[in-house]
Design a protein around this motif. Structure first.
Motif, PDB file in Angstrom:
ATOM      1  N   ARG A   1       9.571  -7.077  12.139  1.00 26.30           N
ATOM      2  CA  ARG A   1       9.383  -7.969  13.286  1.00 26.30           C
ATOM      3  C   ARG A   1       8.587  -9.224  12.927  1.00 26.30           C
ATOM      4  N   THR A   2       8.212  -9.342  11.702  1.00 23.39           N
ATOM      5  CA  THR A   2       7.330 -10.444  11.305  1.00 23.39           C
ATOM      6  C   THR A   2       8.130 -11.680  10.903  1.00 23.39           C
ATOM      7  N   LYS A   3       7.431 -12.783  10.739  1.00 20.76           N
ATOM      8  CA  LYS A   3       8.070 -14.045  10.351  1.00 20.76           C
ATOM      9  C   LYS A   3       8.766 -13.912   9.007  1.00 20.76           C
ATOM     10  N   VAL A   4       8.082 -13.268   8.060  1.00 19.36           N
ATOM     11  CA  VAL A   4       8.728 -12.972   6.777  1.00 19.36           C
ATOM     12  C   VAL A   4       8.735 -11.454   6.606  1.00 19.36           C
ATOM     13  N   ARG A   5       9.758 -10.940   5.928  1.00 22.60           N
ATOM     14  CA  ARG A   5       9.887  -9.499   5.726  1.00 22.60           C
ATOM     15  C   ARG A   5       8.985  -9.077   4.569  1.00 22.60           C
ATOM     16  N   ARG A   6       9.193  -7.877   4.036  1.00 22.82           N
ATOM     17  CA  ARG A   6       8.284  -7.405   2.991  1.00 22.82           C
ATOM     18  C   ARG A   6       8.352  -8.324   1.767  1.00 22.82           C
ATOM     19  N   LEU A   7       7.204  -8.788   1.346  1.00 23.71           N
ATOM     20  CA  LEU A   7       7.164  -9.737   0.233  1.00 23.71           C
ATOM     21  C   LEU A   7       7.228  -8.981  -1.089  1.00 23.71           C
ATOM     22  N   ASP A   8       7.779  -9.618  -2.086  1.00 23.03           N
ATOM     23  CA  ASP A   8       7.864  -9.019  -3.424  1.00 23.03           C
ATOM     24  C   ASP A   8       6.531  -9.286  -4.130  1.00 23.03           C
ATOM     25  N   GLU A   9       5.566  -8.372  -3.911  1.00 25.45           N
ATOM     26  CA  GLU A   9       4.226  -8.586  -4.449  1.00 25.45           C
ATOM     27  C   GLU A   9       4.231  -8.579  -5.973  1.00 25.45           C
ATOM     28  N   THR A  10       5.121  -7.758  -6.550  1.00 24.17           N
ATOM     29  CA  THR A  10       5.175  -7.666  -8.003  1.00 24.17           C
ATOM     30  C   THR A  10       5.599  -9.001  -8.607  1.00 24.17           C
ATOM     31  N   ARG A  11       6.679  -9.583  -8.061  1.00 25.98           N
ATOM     32  CA  ARG A  11       7.149 -10.845  -8.601  1.00 25.98           C
ATOM     33  C   ARG A  11       6.117 -11.944  -8.354  1.00 25.98           C
ATOM     34  N   ALA A  12       5.478 -11.892  -7.203  1.00 24.47           N
ATOM     35  CA  ALA A  12       4.465 -12.910  -6.894  1.00 24.47           C
ATOM     36  C   ALA A  12       3.320 -12.847  -7.892  1.00 24.47           C
ATOM     37  N   ALA A  13       2.975 -11.633  -8.328  1.00 25.89           N
ATOM     38  CA  ALA A  13       1.862 -11.491  -9.267  1.00 25.89           C
ATOM     39  C   ALA A  13       2.286 -11.819 -10.694  1.00 25.89           C
TER      40      ALA A  13
ATOM     41  N   GLY B   1       1.730   2.002  -9.986  1.00 27.26           N
ATOM     42  CA  GLY B   1       2.766   1.125  -9.455  1.00 27.26           C
ATOM     43  C   GLY B   1       3.007  -0.031 -10.418  1.00 27.26           C
ATOM     44  N   ASP B   2       3.714  -1.040  -9.940  1.00 24.73           N
ATOM     45  CA  ASP B   2       4.121  -2.144 -10.814  1.00 24.73           C
ATOM     46  C   ASP B   2       2.916  -2.820 -11.460  1.00 24.73           C
ATOM     47  N   ILE B   3       2.854  -2.735 -12.776  1.00 22.51           N
ATOM     48  CA  ILE B   3       1.740  -3.348 -13.508  1.00 22.51           C
ATOM     49  C   ILE B   3       2.031  -4.836 -13.690  1.00 22.51           C
ATOM     50  N   VAL B   4       1.048  -5.674 -13.372  1.00 23.71           N
ATOM     51  CA  VAL B   4       1.282  -7.112 -13.423  1.00 23.71           C
ATOM     52  C   VAL B   4       0.406  -7.821 -14.457  1.00 23.71           C
TER      53      VAL B   4
ATOM     54  N   GLY C   1      -9.842  -1.317 -21.928  1.00 26.59           N
ATOM     55  CA  GLY C   1      -9.043  -2.392 -21.346  1.00 26.59           C
ATOM     56  C   GLY C   1      -8.825  -2.140 -19.876  1.00 26.59           C
ATOM     57  N   THR C   2      -8.118  -3.065 -19.229  1.00 27.87           N
ATOM     58  CA  THR C   2      -7.810  -2.865 -17.816  1.00 27.87           C
ATOM     59  C   THR C   2      -6.331  -3.111 -17.559  1.00 27.87           C
ATOM     60  N   LEU C   3      -5.808  -2.378 -16.604  1.00 24.73           N
ATOM     61  CA  LEU C   3      -4.434  -2.559 -16.139  1.00 24.73           C
ATOM     62  C   LEU C   3      -4.514  -2.977 -14.683  1.00 24.73           C
ATOM     63  N   GLU C   4      -3.798  -4.039 -14.359  1.00 25.45           N
ATOM     64  CA  GLU C   4      -3.820  -4.490 -12.978  1.00 25.45           C
ATOM     65  C   GLU C   4      -2.433  -4.299 -12.397  1.00 25.45           C
ATOM     66  N   SER C   5      -2.363  -3.582 -11.275  1.00 31.52           N
ATOM     67  CA  SER C   5      -1.085  -3.416 -10.596  1.00 31.52           C
ATOM     68  C   SER C   5      -1.188  -4.086  -9.236  1.00 31.52           C
ATOM     69  N   VAL C   6      -0.090  -4.056  -8.486  1.00 33.38           N
ATOM     70  CA  VAL C   6      -0.165  -4.676  -7.160  1.00 33.38           C
ATOM     71  C   VAL C   6      -1.090  -3.882  -6.257  1.00 33.38           C
TER      72      VAL C   6
END
Lengths: 484, 131
Positions: free
Chosen positions: A465-477, B42-45, B63-68
């Protein structure tokens, strides 16, 4: 079907300011020229900055629309564990905006005796609430408060004639503790909490020695549990010549109830934005005052505010002081809000606020104990930590449930913290939520747990229901895009 | 998230209760994190690696591992000196998620051979996970 206050509404799209407007549009009308035209000095000329061309209404709509995309404690329930997102009474804003306070100039302290009195009294209030002896209001945030105290620990041991190199930090302490200690040359030594979620004095005794500066303890800890062995632990640390640091991040559970000096704490910081209802988040300005016992007082930052026969004064003559931590006297407008909050509540209602914060958290815990797995089933205080263990079978995770709460109009709780609980869901409702609102939240969480069993995909797709749906946090990071 | 019976726990490596694995390769030992650890994270970044030549005690953070989800420390399952680090992980930390036992993190020259024998076998580690 049970639902929270969240609905879908009309959300207006909004472009970046530079993508809006039109060349030559302006929100400012120049007055008629009434002096002869003159050439500018060539040395003052250069390329003009790239300001967007916008009318007043463009700017107002821009920021109004952005604010409508936001969610804050003024919008709804924000049960972010360990962050104490309680409602800030608006009277504090009004006090801080009083012209005599808002316009006081820090370079003219002798002209602002009232301001010095506010700061002096706030120090006394914070000392009374914690049971400690002396206070500095300078640190600009909790983590800087920790750093201030660690610098004082280092200065204390230098004066004692032997620098110590290690510091003990339990796994239920706050996340910034190791960094603050490391900046002051202490090597953080992690301690494991016991099977009941609190620290066993034997664990402390095994690591505490003459090379160890002391311990950094958060009490109540990040599991919302009171460190019941606090006296035994602080006796062990003091017995080996060490000092005890208390992280006051969870003070909202114990205002006016726990005397930290009697617990054996030598220095602690307070988060005014958590416990004393000043603005929270958004990068500041914040305030993280430090409270200490008598023997650490000589090391407090300068200038100190002192009471004299004539009124109040600033003293910087303190050879053992660690020096300045912040320009002038700290973030004064934030401090004024805390002063207003404490005065308007008074000792009786500050204590009551803590009792209600605990009552609300325990109520949510008891109502949800059959829905979510309770990480530590024992008496807890202002927050309760659950996990997604029961939802594993349906391939639904903490993240999925948190995202589904957004659809219902709630800010998610803290998730995946503390790290000692896999899939943690940490709920801190605070004292400012009424029973009806908590009941609705509880009913929604139960509904989400039912959905996990029958329609897990709906949760994995949330929020919808939000303005944007689930964001791809992995790709963003992994591949952040930091420009428009 | 994986159920315990879905985890990949090969028998040719040894494990620590902190969820690292160690594999002896001649004079040195390669170290990484278990399938359970990567699944929990989870996804490691981002991965922070130590410098070659650093000496670690057993149980020390290397060391450190950073995930979401979180930032997590990794602990040396053995004492020793770092002789190599897997620099492929700097630009592609997801390799640890994709194949945790191929994508080692550091290579150590152990200072105490006996410590290797004190690590957990596959079955012992499985018992730890089953709690």
């Amino acid at each position: 079907m049970t639902s929270g206050p969240g609905m879908s509404g009309l959300i207006l799209e909004e472009a970046l300011l530079w993508e809006k407007g039109k060349k030559g549009r302006s929100a400012f009308s120049m007055p008629q020229q009434d002096v002869p035209e003159a050439d500018l000095d060539a040395s003052l000329l250069g390329a003009a900055p790239d300001f967007p061309d916008l009318g007043e209404v463009d700017v107002v709509r821009h920021y109004t629309r952005l604010s409508q995309w936001n969610f804050g404690i003024d919008t709804g329930l924000y049960p972010l564990g360990s962050c104490t997102m309680k409602y800030n009474p608006k009277i504090n804003e009004r006090l801080a905006a009083t012209p005599g306070i808002a316009s006081a100039h820090p370079l003219l302290p002798e002209l602002s005796p009232g301001m010095l009195r506010i700061l002096f009294e706030l120090q006394q209030f914070l000392a009374a609430i914690t049971g400690m002896d002396a206070v500095s209001l300078q640190p600009a945030a909790g983590a800087q408060g920790e750093l201030t105290a660690m610098l004082m620990f280092a200065a204390y041991f230098r004066e004692q004639g032997g620098q110590r190199r290690r510091i003990l930090i339990p796994d239920t302490a706050h996340g910034t503790n190791p960094a603050s200690a490391a900046l002051c040359g202490f090597k953080p030594v992690p301690l494991r909490s016991g099977p009941d979620g609190i620290l066993d004095p034997a664990t402390v005794a095994a690591e505490m020695d003459e090379q160890t500066a002391g311990i950094m303890l958060t009490n109540p800890n990040t599991l919302g549990l009171f460190e019941e062995n606090i006296r035994a632990i602080t006796d062990i640390v003091h017995g080996a010549g060490g000092l005890v640091y208390g992280d006051g991040a969870n003070l909202n559970a114990v205002m006016g109830i726990v005397d930290f000096k009697r617990c054996g704490v030598d220095a602690m910081h307070l988060n005014l934005h958590k416990t004393f209802s000043t603005p929270h988040g958004g990068g500041g300005p914040g305030a993280g005052p430090v409270c200490v016992v008598k023997r650490l007082e000589p090391f407090l930052p300068v200038p100190r505010i002192v009471k004299t026969a004539q009124g109040y004064d600033l003293h910087s003559d303190a050879p053992a002081s660690i020096g300045r931590m912040h320009a002038f006297f700290g973030n004064v407008s934030v401090l004024v809000r805390a002063y207003g909050y404490i005065l308007s509540m008074g000792p009786q209602f500050l204590k009551k606020a803590s009792q209600l914060a605990v009552l609300n958290a325990v109520y949510v815990r008891e109502q949800l104990r059959d829905t979510l797995e309770l990480a530590y089933d024992r008496p807890s205080l202002h927050e309760s930590v659950f996990s997604d263990k029961r939802q594993h079978a349906f391939k639904v995770s903490t993240l999925d449930m948190a995202k589904r709460l957004i659809d219902h109009g709630y800010h998610p709780p803290t998730v995946y913290f503390p790290l000692v609980v896999p899939g943690a869901i940490m709920i801190e409702p605070t004292e400012t939520e009424c029973k009806e609102d908590l009941d609705r939240f509880i009913a929604v969480f139960k509904e989400i747990a039912r959905e996990a069993e029958t329609d897990g995909e709906r949760l994995r797709q949330a929020p919808t229901r939000t303005k944007v749906r689930r964001l791809d946090e992995t790709r963003a990071a992994r591949t952040p895009c930091l420009i428009g | 998230m994986k159920e315990i019976d879905e985890l990949d726990l090969p028998g040719d490596v040894y494990y620590s209760s902190d969820h690292e694995w160690a594999r002896k390769e001649g004079e040195t030992v390669k170290i990484g994190i278990s399938d359970y650890a990567q699944d929990q994270l989870g996804d490691i970044v981002f991965i922070e690696l130590p410098d070659v030549g650093t000496v670690f005690e057993r149980g020390e953070e290397f060391g450190t591992l950073e995930s979401v989800k979180a930032v997590s420390e990794v602990y040396a399952p053995l004492s020793g000196e770092v002789v190599a680090v897997n620099t492929d992980l700097v630009d592609a930390p997801e390799l640890v998620n994709e194949a945790p036992y191929e994508n080692w993190i550091i290579e150590l020259r152990p200072s105490d051979e006996d410590e290797y024998d004190e690590l957990l076998s596959r079955d012992d580690y499985l018992a730890v996970l089953q709690g």
